[in-house]
Design an enzyme around this catalytic site. Structure first.
Site, mmCIF file in Angstrom:
data_model
loop_
_atom_site.group_PDB
_atom_site.id
_atom_site.type_symbol
_atom_site.label_atom_id
_atom_site.label_comp_id
_atom_site.label_asym_id
_atom_site.label_seq_id
_atom_site.Cartn_x
_atom_site.Cartn_y
_atom_site.Cartn_z
ATOM 1 N N GLU A 218 -2.881 1.048 3.799
ATOM 2 C CA GLU A 218 -1.944 0.737 2.718
ATOM 3 C C GLU A 218 -0.510 1.168 3.045
ATOM 4 O O GLU A 218 0.147 1.824 2.249
ATOM 5 C CB GLU A 218 -2.406 1.397 1.407
ATOM 6 C CG GLU A 218 -3.735 0.865 0.915
ATOM 7 C CD GLU A 218 -4.120 1.356 -0.472
ATOM 8 O OE1 GLU A 218 -3.810 2.505 -0.811
ATOM 9 O OE2 GLU A 218 -4.751 0.574 -1.212
ATOM 10 N N ASP B 106 -13.288 0.244 -2.990
ATOM 11 C CA ASP B 106 -12.333 1.196 -3.567
ATOM 12 C C ASP B 106 -13.141 2.021 -4.558
ATOM 13 O O ASP B 106 -14.314 2.227 -4.371
ATOM 14 C CB ASP B 106 -11.178 0.435 -4.234
ATOM 15 C CG ASP B 106 -9.947 1.311 -4.385
ATOM 16 O OD1 ASP B 106 -10.091 2.528 -4.322
ATOM 17 O OD2 ASP B 106 -8.844 0.780 -4.574
ATOM 18 N N GLU C 242 -9.309 5.793 -12.798
ATOM 19 C CA GLU C 242 -8.348 4.765 -12.385
ATOM 20 C C GLU C 242 -8.728 3.375 -12.904
ATOM 21 O O GLU C 242 -7.880 2.643 -13.396
ATOM 22 C CB GLU C 242 -8.243 4.749 -10.854
ATOM 23 C CG GLU C 242 -7.304 3.678 -10.352
ATOM 24 C CD GLU C 242 -7.146 3.674 -8.834
ATOM 25 O OE1 GLU C 242 -7.684 4.575 -8.164
ATOM 26 O OE2 GLU C 242 -6.480 2.758 -8.322
HETATM 27 C C1 BDP Z 1 -6.555 3.213 -4.547
HETATM 28 C C2 BDP Z 1 -5.430 3.645 -5.411
HETATM 29 C C3 BDP Z 1 -4.214 4.061 -4.642
HETATM 30 C C4 BDP Z 1 -4.604 5.076 -3.589
HETATM 31 C C5 BDP Z 1 -5.702 4.508 -2.727
HETATM 32 C C6 BDP Z 1 -6.258 5.526 -1.747
HETATM 33 O O1 BDP Z 1 -5.087 2.596 -6.280
HETATM 34 O O2 BDP Z 1 -3.276 4.578 -5.536
HETATM 35 O O3 BDP Z 1 -3.522 5.436 -2.819
HETATM 36 O O4 BDP Z 1 -6.784 4.127 -3.535
HETATM 37 O O5 BDP Z 1 -7.367 5.988 -1.977
HETATM 38 O O6 BDP Z 1 -7.686 3.182 -5.338
HETATM 39 O O7 BDP Z 1 -5.619 5.869 -0.769
#
Ligand code: BDP
Length: 732
Positions: free
Chosen positions: A333, A406, A434
């Site tokens: 990401e 996720d 979340e």
């Molecule tokens: C996702 C979240 C994000 C996190 C990412 C992670 O939306 O904010 O940075 O995971 O785990 O679920 O790195």
């Protein structure tokens, strides 16, 4: 008629100065009283701050008398910081629970003595020759037993280390808080996982990524000088359920956390946590040598880069000698990582591991990686890391999210859990909600954690559950564990929704012992947090148990995923991302992960790979995760897929309504403050559930082209109405 008795009224004549003075005094007095009452309301005893460490007086009089006889004196040697913490916790806990201050003694010459310690720091424990029993309990385990010492009845809490005694103390206090009998105690307990971590996604500006309970707990501007009492309470809460590590900052890490300036602050936290057996971990940014160190590369094989990290590591350990290590989100990401420099994850992690090794530190390397390379994101972590198995150093631990995508409301377990015989592994759960209604919804996640831990990976044949993999019982890991993204904040009750506490509690206890049941943990939590009243427990426990399925149903039933808005709060099945995951069309809905699709099903061991490939054998809760399914497909209920999907959304709403009704029946059985709070939050949850469900049903209907089953009430509005709501300002 006069307000005062005759004598007083003679002196206090209206108008005279004494009378004025009296009036002023009365006014001030009333004001003080009022303020006092107000502040009592504001800081009400039941504002949730004390979490599960409330230590309320035992209400059952008979039991109270019995406990008082069994615990008349305490014998312990508080000559270390941890033993001091034990002593303080006991004083606090027992005076609350039993309503008396317990005498200290070093002599065992009467019944009713609670003896705590190790064979090294307690002569009484040494005299019991417990070596045999303590042998298998390791560094953190403990035993609690009734013993006879020189003919005197005692309760003994013994361990090989002070930290073990601390865990035993918290267990003992839990027994009292849950009104357990102390007559024939025989507890032998040691953690199944070495690493039991709370991951905080806290930023330098005190915002918390995916945190819904206020600001970050760490008050950077007043550290290192001011040691906020919350830090100690946080340590108590964490240690009481066995958590032994805290990653203090967001995995999307700001480089500033490893500057000298911040190290000073973090050192204070580490010092506060140390007596509680909690190590600090720091999330690092992989490109720190460039952003902080003036180098023009962060290539892990570059000697200058290695020298930079070496110096940094030495600096940090000179301040925090027991630092747990680094947590790293790399090449994920948008976060930098070794791949930028043509190196793989093993090379990237091992460079740091080599430097941490002399200090006993570990590198926790996250497996949450995905890019645009593959059509199916769900495949990526497995395809990336399985070829690297065996290449990581033995102080690297791969941290794998519970599901392959996720933290969706429901996912099958990640196939990586069970595919890495030669790589230390830990799981990453999410406590913060979340995707499950943030701080507004009541969703007890204990059952979800249990579902994952009990799932069979078949890695070494039948019975190789995820829980066993994480405990190092399937593969020979030297380090393994469980982490959870908890994200508590400055809200008075730490978690905003009081029931997020219950998922936090369940996580910690399961990380200690993956065999515990979510139901038992719900009960333990209720007894300590709300009430020992049987009726209240039964109502609350049922409600908690249905809450997770409800959360899945009104959000993403039958294996659907990523239906949410960009904020991850409401439902937006019409968004481009959602479409990518649900793949609804005229024929059907769901993501084909079988051989005819992305074949992510092949990543599971046999027989799961075959089961998931077969539409008729795939458990319906994962149906749309693995298959693109015809709207007319016959479900086990006898309904078509369309009918079943709509029913699931409605079931979600019905469950919330049932939860509301059940909650109402708790009035008078629990404190009014939290009763009203949760009641209001359930109203929000019901409203959201209706809206989220209707959004999906109406949207999917445009593909299925079928009516909403007759027996179900029709949505109040049309699809456009729900689409428009997405533009409402999101307020976390
Ligand atoms: C996702 C979240 C994000 C996190 C990412 C992670 O939306 O904010 O940075 O995971 O785990 O679920 O790195």
């Amino acid at each position: 008629m006069t307000m005062f008795p005759p004598k007083v009224s003679r002196v206090l004549k209206p108008g005279n100065s004494l009378f004025q003075l009296f009036r002023i005094a009365l006014f001030v007095g009333l004001l003080i009283c009022q303020l006092h009452v107000k502040s009592q309301n504001l800081c009400s005893e039941e504002d949730g701050y004390r979490m599960w460490l409330r230590y309320e007086r035992v209400g059952d009089q008979q039991l109270l008398e019995k406990y008082r006889k069994q615990i008349q004196k305490i014998s312990l040697n508080n000559d270390s910081p941890t033993m001091q913490v034990i002593s303080d916790e006991l004083s606090h806990g027992l005076s609350g629970l039993l309503g008396t201050d317990i005498e200290r003694t070093l002599e065992v010459n009467s019944d009713g003595i609670l003896i705590l310690g190790t064979p090294e720091n307690s002569s009484s424990i040494a005299s019991l020759n417990l070596q045999g029993q303590l042998g298998s309990l390791g560094d953190e385990g403990f035993l609690i037993e009734n013993k006879l010492l020189d003919g005197n009845e005692a309760i003994v809490i013994a361990a090989n280390s002070d930290i073990g005694v601390l865990y035993g103390t918290f267990h003992f206090l839990r027994m009292l808080q849950t009104h357990r009998d102390l007559d024939e105690i025989s507890v032998y307990s040691s953690p199944h996982c070495k690493l039991r971590l709370a991951n905080h996604w806290d930023n330098i500006d005190r915002s918390v990524e995916r945190g819904y309970a206020g600001l970050s707990l760490w008050e950077w501007s007043t550290l290192p000088n001011y040691k906020h009492p919350r830090y100690t309470d946080f340590a108590r809460i964490s240690a009481s359920i066995g958590i032994n590590g805290v990653a203090i900052n967001n995995v999307n890490a700001d480089t500033w956390f490893i500057t000298d300036h911040f190290q000073e602050k973090i050192t204070v936290l580490a010092d506060i946590f140390r007596p509680y057996g909690i190590k600090v971990y720091i999330s690092i940014n992989y490109s720190s040598p460039v952003s902080l160190g003036d180098l023009n590369t962060a290539d892990p094989l570059n000697s200058e880069v290695i020298a930079w990290w070496k110096k940094k590591t030495e600096d940090i350990y000179s301040r925090i000698p027991n630092l747990g290590g680094f947590l790293v989100k790399a090449d994920s990401e948008g976060q930098p990582g070794p791949k930028t420099y043509g190196r793989d994850h093993a090379e990237g992690a091992n460079m740091l591991a080599e430097l941490l090794k002399p200090f006993g530190g570990v590198v926790i390397w996250r497996a949450f990686v995905y890019g645009e390379r593959q059509a199916d994101r769900v495949r990526e972590a497995y395809d990336e890391f399985v070829p690297l198995d065996g290449r990581f150093m033995d102080n690297v631990v791969l941290q794998i999210k519970n599901g392959p995508l996720d933290f969706m409301p429901r996912e099958p377990f990640s196939p990586l859990l069970g595919a890495l015989p030669k790589t230390n592994t830990m799981i990453e759960f999410q406590v913060t909600q979340e995707y499950l209604g943030n701080g507004n919804h009541l969703v007890y996640k204990g059952g979800m954690f249990e579902e994952t831990l009990d799932a069979d990976t078949y890695a070494r044949g039948k019975g190789s559950t995820v829980g066993k993999v994480l405990a190092g019982e399937v593969f020979d890991y030297n380090t393994s564990g469980m982490a959870a993204v908890i994200n508590p904040g400055t809200d008075r009750n730490w978690t905003r929704h009081p029931f997020v506490q219950s998922s936090w509690y369940a996580f910690g206890r399961l990380a200690w012992d993956y065999k515990l049941s979510s139901e038992q943990l719900a009960e333990e939590w209720i007894r300590q947090t709300f009430s020992n009243d049987k009726e209240a427990i039964d109502i609350m426990k049922d409600l908690m148990q249905v809450s997770s399925e409800a959360g899945v149903n009104y959000r993403e039933p039958l294996g659907l995923t990523h239906i949410g808005t960009g904020f991850h709060y409401g439902s937006a099945p019409w968004s481009n991302r959602s479409k990518r995951f649900h793949q609804a069309d005229k024929e059907g809905i769901g993501y084909d992960r079988t051989k005819s699709g992305s074949n992510a099903a092949e990543q599971y061991h046999s027989p799961l790979s075959e089961v998931f490939n077969d539409i008729d054998r795939t458990p319906e809760m994962y149906l749309l995760w693995f298959h693109h399914v015809d709207w007319n497909h016959q479900m086990k209920s006898g309904r078509t897929l369309w009918g079943e999907l709509v029913h699931k959304y409605y079931e979600g709403v019905e469950s919330v309504r049932q939860m509301q009704a059940d909650w109402k029946s708790l009035e008078g059985l629990i404190d009014q403050h939290r009763f009203l709070h949760v009641k209001s939050l359930l109203e929000i949850q019901e409203k959201d559930a209706v809206r989220w469900g209707n959004s999906c049903v109406l949207y999917f209907q445009t593909f299925a082209g079928k009516p909403i089953p007759q027996e179900l009430e029709k949505p109040e509005h049309d699809l456009d109405y729900y689409k428009d709501l997405e533009s409402e300002i999101y307020v976390p």
